[in-house]
Design an enzyme around this catalytic site. Structure first.
Site, mmCIF file in Angstrom:
data_model
loop_
_atom_site.group_PDB
_atom_site.id
_atom_site.type_symbol
_atom_site.label_atom_id
_atom_site.label_comp_id
_atom_site.label_asym_id
_atom_site.label_seq_id
_atom_site.Cartn_x
_atom_site.Cartn_y
_atom_site.Cartn_z
ATOM 1 N N CYS A 172 -4.192 -1.292 -2.060
ATOM 2 C CA CYS A 172 -4.375 0.148 -2.196
ATOM 3 C C CYS A 172 -5.305 0.355 -3.387
ATOM 4 O O CYS A 172 -5.020 -0.148 -4.492
ATOM 5 C CB CYS A 172 -3.023 0.802 -2.469
ATOM 6 S SG CYS A 172 -3.136 2.555 -2.877
ATOM 7 N N ASN A 173 -6.404 1.017 -3.148
ATOM 8 C CA ASN A 173 -7.381 1.226 -4.225
ATOM 9 C C ASN A 173 -6.810 2.109 -5.321
ATOM 10 O O ASN A 173 -7.042 1.878 -6.507
ATOM 11 C CB ASN A 173 -8.646 1.873 -3.666
ATOM 12 C CG ASN A 173 -9.421 0.926 -2.782
ATOM 13 O OD1 ASN A 173 -10.336 0.256 -3.228
ATOM 14 N ND2 ASN A 173 -9.051 0.834 -1.519
ATOM 15 N N THR A 174 -6.051 3.133 -4.908
ATOM 16 C CA THR A 174 -5.500 4.074 -5.876
ATOM 17 C C THR A 174 -4.528 3.361 -6.821
ATOM 18 O O THR A 174 -4.560 3.560 -8.032
ATOM 19 C CB THR A 174 -4.782 5.224 -5.127
ATOM 20 O OG1 THR A 174 -5.598 5.621 -4.018
ATOM 21 C CG2 THR A 174 -4.536 6.402 -6.023
ATOM 22 N N CYS A 181 -11.032 2.989 0.031
ATOM 23 C CA CYS A 181 -9.640 3.301 0.351
ATOM 24 C C CYS A 181 -9.316 2.446 1.556
ATOM 25 O O CYS A 181 -10.128 2.342 2.487
ATOM 26 C CB CYS A 181 -9.489 4.784 0.686
ATOM 27 S SG CYS A 181 -7.894 5.198 1.428
ATOM 28 N N THR A 182 -8.159 1.818 1.539
ATOM 29 C CA THR A 182 -7.866 0.851 2.597
ATOM 30 C C THR A 182 -7.597 1.501 3.963
ATOM 31 O O THR A 182 -7.522 0.809 4.966
ATOM 32 C CB THR A 182 -6.690 -0.066 2.188
ATOM 33 O OG1 THR A 182 -5.594 0.745 1.739
ATOM 34 C CG2 THR A 182 -7.111 -1.004 1.073
ATOM 35 N N HIS A 183 -7.482 2.829 3.989
ATOM 36 C CA HIS A 183 -7.397 3.525 5.273
ATOM 37 C C HIS A 183 -8.780 3.592 5.960
ATOM 38 O O HIS A 183 -8.858 3.721 7.169
ATOM 39 C CB HIS A 183 -6.938 4.976 5.085
ATOM 40 C CG HIS A 183 -5.460 5.146 4.984
ATOM 41 N ND1 HIS A 183 -4.740 4.815 3.872
ATOM 42 C CD2 HIS A 183 -4.560 5.658 5.874
ATOM 43 C CE1 HIS A 183 -3.460 5.113 4.060
ATOM 44 N NE2 HIS A 183 -3.322 5.613 5.268
ATOM 45 N N TYR A 197 -0.849 8.512 -2.076
ATOM 46 C CA TYR A 197 -0.891 8.251 -3.518
ATOM 47 C C TYR A 197 -2.094 8.959 -4.156
ATOM 48 O O TYR A 197 -2.094 9.230 -5.347
ATOM 49 C CB TYR A 197 -1.054 6.742 -3.786
ATOM 50 C CG TYR A 197 0.219 5.920 -3.715
ATOM 51 C CD1 TYR A 197 1.415 6.445 -3.260
ATOM 52 C CD2 TYR A 197 0.198 4.590 -4.126
ATOM 53 C CE1 TYR A 197 2.565 5.659 -3.206
ATOM 54 C CE2 TYR A 197 1.335 3.808 -4.083
ATOM 55 C CZ TYR A 197 2.512 4.337 -3.626
ATOM 56 O OH TYR A 197 3.640 3.553 -3.577
ATOM 57 N N GLY A 198 -3.117 9.178 -3.323
ATOM 58 C CA GLY A 198 -4.414 9.652 -3.826
ATOM 59 C C GLY A 198 -4.361 10.901 -4.678
ATOM 60 O O GLY A 198 -5.196 11.094 -5.560
ATOM 61 N N GLU A 255 -4.625 8.647 10.004
ATOM 62 C CA GLU A 255 -3.233 8.752 10.453
ATOM 63 C C GLU A 255 -3.157 9.514 11.773
ATOM 64 O O GLU A 255 -2.439 9.129 12.678
ATOM 65 C CB GLU A 255 -2.386 9.453 9.395
ATOM 66 C CG GLU A 255 -2.485 8.817 8.026
ATOM 67 C CD GLU A 255 -1.206 8.102 7.625
ATOM 68 O OE1 GLU A 255 -0.225 8.194 8.365
ATOM 69 O OE2 GLU A 255 -1.228 7.437 6.572
ATOM 70 N N ASP A 309 0.874 -1.190 0.000
ATOM 71 C CA ASP A 309 0.000 0.000 0.000
ATOM 72 C C ASP A 309 0.900 1.226 0.000
ATOM 73 O O ASP A 309 2.119 1.132 0.194
ATOM 74 C CB ASP A 309 -0.873 -0.005 1.270
ATOM 75 C CG ASP A 309 -1.772 1.225 1.369
ATOM 76 O OD1 ASP A 309 -2.356 1.633 0.352
ATOM 77 O OD2 ASP A 309 -1.879 1.812 2.474
ATOM 78 N N SER A 310 0.277 2.385 -0.176
ATOM 79 C CA SER A 310 1.015 3.637 -0.096
ATOM 80 C C SER A 310 1.547 3.864 1.325
ATOM 81 O O SER A 310 2.428 4.673 1.521
ATOM 82 C CB SER A 310 0.085 4.791 -0.467
ATOM 83 O OG SER A 310 -1.024 4.811 0.411
HETATM 84 N N1 DGL Z 1 -4.704 3.387 1.021
HETATM 85 C C1 DGL Z 1 -4.825 4.117 -0.234
HETATM 86 C C2 DGL Z 1 -5.989 3.567 -1.050
HETATM 87 O O1 DGL Z 1 -6.556 2.527 -0.746
HETATM 88 C C3 DGL Z 1 -5.081 5.580 -0.056
HETATM 89 C C4 DGL Z 1 -4.117 6.421 0.695
HETATM 90 C C5 DGL Z 1 -3.326 7.359 -0.190
HETATM 91 O O2 DGL Z 1 -3.869 8.363 -0.682
HETATM 92 O O3 DGL Z 1 -2.170 7.058 -0.359
HETATM 93 O O4 DGL Z 1 -6.368 4.176 -2.027
#
Ligand code: DGL
Length: 288
Positions: A78-80, A206-208, A47-48, A157, A15-16
């Site tokens: 990571c979805n992005t 988003c995995t967060h 990453y978003g 975070e 993930d990011s």
């Molecule tokens: N965890 C990332 C996702 O699932 C998003 C966090 C980011 O913006 O890096 O898209």
């Protein structure tokens, strides 16, 4: 190329940053015999807001690194990064590469009763339109309402840095005291339009975001089903490993290794420990 990795080879997850730990946690829960190597690109989070080209480049670097760990499958947690580069990664690398979008989309399409599904995700994911396509590929009758909620990454975070105990407690309704009013306001601002769209299902794209499930659920209301792809992804991973005959033996004692590109290894360790609820013993800083 054929995937001829050993059954004891690890599953690579990346993930990011730390969000993908919510997916790793589910893989560890459902597949307790599997070794896992996790990479969090904390030095380059988020990453978003970055360009698709950059995300593809980062993902390629990370997958190459995971290959040096001899992984037998890769989960882009990571979805992005899934939105930007899943297909490319699948064509370039010999092992199965699993993304987080399709499994979440599938679960949402199955859960909705009124065929109105909301999606919250990063800017990159929303702009790519992957969720709309993936959900409608499962059921063309569904209307999808997608909106970017980048500040949720920040809140996840922050929550980790500011409180003790599992992150979920920090944002849970059961412990109201921990929810800062401004978090509540941000959540309200983001989510009210989706509530007005009468969605009965909301994808945490988003995995967060599963870390903020209680905060988000509190605003959306009990009647809205929240979908996180983590458990679906873990199930897909189990299915692929078993069909390919590369699942670890049930008596394998799983080993977990963590890597972060961020300088603050101790912060990652604290964060990871709170998400996974066990100490991250094997954690290394690595510059790609
Ligand atoms: N965890 C990332 C996702 O699932 C998003 C966090 C980011 O913006 O890096 O898209």
């Amino acid at each position: 190329m054929k995937n001829n990795r050993e059954n004891t080879a690890p599953v690579g997850v990346f993930d990011s940053g730390v969000g993908g730990l919510t997916v790793a946690r589910e893989i560890m829960r459902q597949l307790p015999m599997e070794n896992v190597v996790y990479f969090g690109d904390t030095a380059r989070v988020p990453y978003g807001s970055k360009s698709r080209d950059n995300i593809i480049r980062f993902s390629r670097q990370i997958i190459r690194f995971l290959e040096t760990k001899n992984v037998k499958a890769i989960v882009i947690a990571c979805n992005t990064a899934t939105a930007a580069g899943l297909s490319l990664a699948q064509t370039k690398f010999p092992v199965p590469v699993i993304g987080v979008v399709e499994p979440g989309a599938r679960a949402a399409a199955r859960a909705t009763r009124n065929k109105r599904v909301g999606v919250i995700a990063t800017k990159g994911t929303v702009e790519s339109d992957v969720y709309t396509h993936a959900i409608r590929a499962n059921d063309a009758g569904i209307t999808v309402f997608a909106t970017a909620t980048p500040r949720f990454v920040e809140i996840a975070e922050l929550g980790i840095q500011m409180a003790k105990g599992p992150i979920e407690n920090y944002t849970s309704l059961a412990s109201q005291v921990y929810i800062r009013p401004e978090f509540q306001e941000i959540a309200q601002d983001y989510l009210d339009p989706l509530r007005r769209c009468d969605v009965d299902t909301l994808v945490l794209g988003c995995t967060h975001f599963p870390l903020l499930k209680s905060l988000i659920g509190g605003v959306m209301g009990r009647e809205v089903v929240l979908i996180s792809s983590a458990s679906e992804v873990a199930r897909d991973c189990a299915d692929i490993l078993s069909r390919q005959g590369i699942a670890a033996r049930p008596d394998n004692e799983a080993r977990y290794e963590f890597f972060t590109s961020g300088d603050d290894v101790e912060a990652f360790r604290r964060f990871g420990t709170r998400v996974l609820r066990f100490p991250l013993d094997h954690l290394t800083h690595i510059v790609l």
